[in-house]
Design an enzyme around this catalytic site. Structure first.
Site, PDB file in Angstrom:
ATOM      1  N   THR A  45      35.808  35.619  39.909  1.00  0.00           N
ATOM      2  CA  THR A  45      35.356  35.242  39.095  1.00  0.00           C
ATOM      3  C   THR A  45      35.552  34.773  37.801  1.00  0.00           C
ATOM      4  O   THR A  45      34.253  34.381  36.848  1.00  0.00           O
ATOM      5  CB  THR A  45      34.104  36.671  39.091  1.00  0.00           C
ATOM      6  OG1 THR A  45      34.687  37.641  38.382  1.00  0.00           O
ATOM      7  CG2 THR A  45      33.307  36.821  40.158  1.00  0.00           C
ATOM      8  N   GLY A  46      36.992  34.631  37.534  1.00  0.00           N
ATOM      9  CA  GLY A  46      37.395  34.297  36.043  1.00  0.00           C
ATOM     10  C   GLY A  46      36.847  34.105  35.053  1.00  0.00           C
ATOM     11  O   GLY A  46      37.351  35.057  34.527  1.00  0.00           O
TER      12      GLY A  46
ATOM     13  N   ASP B  70      42.014  35.156  35.943  1.00  0.00           N
ATOM     14  CA  ASP B  70      41.692  34.676  35.052  1.00  0.00           C
ATOM     15  C   ASP B  70      40.928  36.409  34.595  1.00  0.00           C
ATOM     16  O   ASP B  70      40.828  36.838  33.700  1.00  0.00           O
ATOM     17  CB  ASP B  70      40.379  33.960  34.111  1.00  0.00           C
ATOM     18  CG  ASP B  70      41.328  32.752  33.625  1.00  0.00           C
ATOM     19  OD1 ASP B  70      42.694  32.790  34.604  1.00  0.00           O
ATOM     20  OD2 ASP B  70      40.706  31.494  33.821  1.00  0.00           O
TER      21      ASP B  70
ATOM     22  N   GLY C 118      42.451  23.542  22.860  1.00  0.00           N
ATOM     23  CA  GLY C 118      42.275  23.037  21.511  1.00  0.00           C
ATOM     24  C   GLY C 118      43.027  21.573  20.892  1.00  0.00           C
ATOM     25  O   GLY C 118      42.545  20.548  20.350  1.00  0.00           O
TER      26      GLY C 118
ATOM     27  N   VAL D 169      38.606  31.779   9.680  1.00  0.00           N
ATOM     28  CA  VAL D 169      37.264  31.011   9.624  1.00  0.00           C
ATOM     29  C   VAL D 169      36.856  32.510   9.685  1.00  0.00           C
ATOM     30  O   VAL D 169      36.540  33.562   9.684  1.00  0.00           O
ATOM     31  CB  VAL D 169      37.589  29.753  10.823  1.00  0.00           C
ATOM     32  CG1 VAL D 169      36.039  30.232  10.786  1.00  0.00           C
ATOM     33  CG2 VAL D 169      38.036  29.094  11.182  1.00  0.00           C
TER      34      VAL D 169
ATOM     35  N   HIS E  32      69.332   8.106  38.287  1.00  0.00           N
ATOM     36  CA  HIS E  32      69.499   7.502  36.750  1.00  0.00           C
ATOM     37  C   HIS E  32      69.154   6.014  37.245  1.00  0.00           C
ATOM     38  O   HIS E  32      68.902   5.941  38.741  1.00  0.00           O
ATOM     39  CB  HIS E  32      70.969   7.241  36.502  1.00  0.00           C
ATOM     40  CG  HIS E  32      70.802   6.160  35.806  1.00  0.00           C
ATOM     41  ND1 HIS E  32      70.907   6.810  34.520  1.00  0.00           N
ATOM     42  CD2 HIS E  32      71.093   4.698  35.603  1.00  0.00           C
ATOM     43  CE1 HIS E  32      70.816   5.908  33.724  1.00  0.00           C
ATOM     44  NE2 HIS E  32      71.247   4.485  34.325  1.00  0.00           N
TER      45      HIS E  32
ATOM     46  N   GLY F 270      34.969  24.844  42.637  1.00  0.00           N
ATOM     47  CA  GLY F 270      36.584  24.534  41.516  1.00  0.00           C
ATOM     48  C   GLY F 270      36.537  25.277  40.514  1.00  0.00           C
ATOM     49  O   GLY F 270      37.638  25.504  39.888  1.00  0.00           O
ATOM     50  N   GLY F 271      35.457  25.914  40.302  1.00  0.00           N
ATOM     51  CA  GLY F 271      35.556  27.175  39.340  1.00  0.00           C
ATOM     52  C   GLY F 271      35.968  26.263  37.903  1.00  0.00           C
ATOM     53  O   GLY F 271      35.104  25.154  37.565  1.00  0.00           O
TER      54      GLY F 271
END
Ligand SMILES: Cc1cc2nc3c(=O)[nH]c(=O)nc-3n(C[C@H](O)[C@H](O)[C@H](O)COP(=O)(O)OP(=O)(O)OC[C@H]3O[C@@H](n4cnc5c(N)ncnc54)[C@H](O)[C@@H]3O)c2cc1C
Length: 468
Positions: free
Chosen positions: A145-146, A315, A187, A239, A447, A40-41
């Site tokens: 591999t994400g 990814d 975030g 930051v 509706h 499921g990664g």
């Protein structure tokens, strides 16, 4: 040398497991290598699923606390049991990861547990938990591999006080003060969860707006709503450092405009500044498989690397880091391997933020169209004028549809409001069929439903919305 395969997929996330299933459906002898203990990664284990579980549960808790009494539901002494809430989340994750394992069995996919690397054009080597190495021959390899979280220079994520999203999904108690570095969707989703559960939340964002890349109207409205919910924002702020003192974090940041330096103390700091492809250890450099300057694997239109039998999806390649994009690429690659014409329409990839209200978009933003000098018209409809939203007391937000000025073809839709994460599919489908705003406006919508706001926004493109 062990068993031979037609397709070996490295990585069992939404890109990888979907690619494995489609490959098996197409008759290929398929294996999937996964180094994590469950399939499921990122998505199922530490991403989409656990975050949505906590978003749902924290929203129910918050509603019970703040709204139930006014609605005639008298629920006294509502208390949070965080460990039960976390158990519920963990159970959901387990059920879904086991579900993928079941699908592998059903489709006769070999589940190779261990860490995979590419040791030749046709060999995948898997090192299992006991460090045993196995070599598998295969006609085709799919890298899926994400990604992994990134931090800022000199800020080390320890998953205790300074955490990534993974740590923020498993706090054992509600932090009194939580600082989130980064105003992107991860975030803001995690900030919403912990704010509802009782944390004081501050988001520090480098840019002067949140959710970069999304339509400006949506970003502005979303910021207003989140502020109203009590989340504090320090925009335009860089930051500099996060120090740890006696179990607390001190975040120092500089306002880009005033150059004023602030130091804020917090129990936890979530670093949510992005993710990068997870490709170390795959042996790509030795194989000569190229990456771009962001570490993403370079591929052609058929998802092929420099080897025509080695593909990459999800990814690890360019494009939005989203589970459904990875899944569609997984299906496309399996079909391409089978000689079919699998493809992904990158112009129509919806994106959703699962806060309350939700945010959803598909297609071009106004800012992009201006840049590209494409003439457009806009129709907007507020949920305040939608009867279903009104009866449910959820009237914040709007639907905005953008259509080509001449042809009326829908170019994008941007929504903030109740249920929009589900509603966006309607416009995505319309766009896939090349619909005009007139097509949507002339489609009968039930509706009372939230989706009537889409119809009304489409009518508004031609300045003829009925209820506003
Ligand atoms: C907190 C959070 C919330 C998110 N929410 C959403 C959301 O709501 N909707 C959405 O669309 N997206 C969401 N995402 C993004 C989404 O999780 C990813 O885009 C998606 O998981 C990418 O799928 P993938 O298959 O490319 O990679 P991954 O899901 O990352 O899977 C890759 C897998 O490969 C394995 N692996 C890596 N290297 C090896 C190796 N060498 N050998 C064997 N296995 C290996 C990893 O262990 C991992 O399990 C979220 C992400 C996070 C962090």
């Amino acid at each position: 040398m062990q068993e031979n395969f037609d397709v070996i997929v490295i990585g069992g996330g939404p890109g990888g497991y979907v690619c494995a299933i489609r490959s098996a459906q197409l008759g290929f002898k398929t294996a999937c290598v996964e180094s994590r203990k469950t399939l499921g990664g990122t998505c199922l284990n530490v991403g989409c699923i656990p975050s949505k579980s906590l978003l749902n549960l924290s929203e129910i808790y918050h509603k019970a606390q703040t709204e139930f009494n006014n609605l005639g539901i008298e629920a006294n002494s509502i208390k949070l049991n965080l460990s039960k809430m976390m158990n519920n989340k963990d159970r959901s994750v387990l059920t879904l990861t086991k579900g993928v394992e079941y699908l592998f069995k059903k489709n006769k996919i070999a589940y190779l547990r261990g860490y995979g690397s590419i040791t030749s054009k046709n060999t995948v080597t898997v090192v299992d938990e006991s460090k045993k190495k196995s070599h598998y021959q295969t006609e085709n390899i799919v890298i899926s591999t994400g990604s992994i979280p990134v931090s800022l220079p000199k800020i080390k994520i320890d998953e205790k006080i300074i955490v990534s999203s993974t740590g923020a999904l498993s706090f054992s108690k509600v932090p009194k003060k939580l600082i989130i570095i980064g105003g992107g969707y991860i975030g803001l989703e995690m900030g919403s969860v912990w704010k509802r559960l009782g944390s004081e939340v501050t988001v520090v964002e480098f840019l002067d707006h949140i959710i970069p890349g999304m339509d400006g109207d949506i970003s502005n409205e979303f910021l207003k709503i989140l502020k109203k919910q009590g989340i504090d924002f320090e925009l335009n702020s860089k930051v500099n450092a996060v120090a740890q003192v006696k179990g607390q974090a001190i975040v120092s940041f500089t306002n880009n405009k005033s150059a004023k330096i602030e130091r804020v103390q917090a129990d936890k700091v979530l670093v949510a500044v992005g993710r990068k492809p997870n490709i170390d250890g795959l042996n790509l450099t030795k194989m000569g498989i190229e990456k771009d300057n962001q570490g993403r694997i370079q591929i052609n239109k058929k998802f092929q690397t420099k080897f025509e039998n080695i593909y990459a999806i999800g990814d690890v390649i360019p494009g939005p880091m989203l589970a459904h994009k990875a899944e569609d690429e997984g299906i496309a690659v399996a079909e391409i391997i089978a000689g079919q014409s699998g493809h992904v329409n990158y112009k129509v990839i919806p994106a959703v933020i699962y806060t309350h209200p939700e945010v959803a978009c598909v297609g071009k933003t106004e800012e992009e169209l201006k840049k590209e000098k494409i003439e457009y018209k806009v129709g907007k409809f507020p949920f305040l004028a939608n009867s279903r939203a009104k009866v449910n007391n959820e009237t914040e937000g709007f639907v905005k549809i953008i259509a080509n000025k001449k042809s009326d073809k829908v170019l994008g839709a941007h929504m903030i409001g109740p249920q929009v994460g589900t509603m966006i599919a309607e416009v995505a489908l319309a766009m896939e069929f090349g619909a005009s705003s007139e097509d949507i406006a002339r489609t009968c919508h039930a509706h009372p439903t939230h989706t009537e706001a889409i119809k009304e926004a489409a009518l508004a493109v031609d300045k003829r919305s009925i209820h506003y």
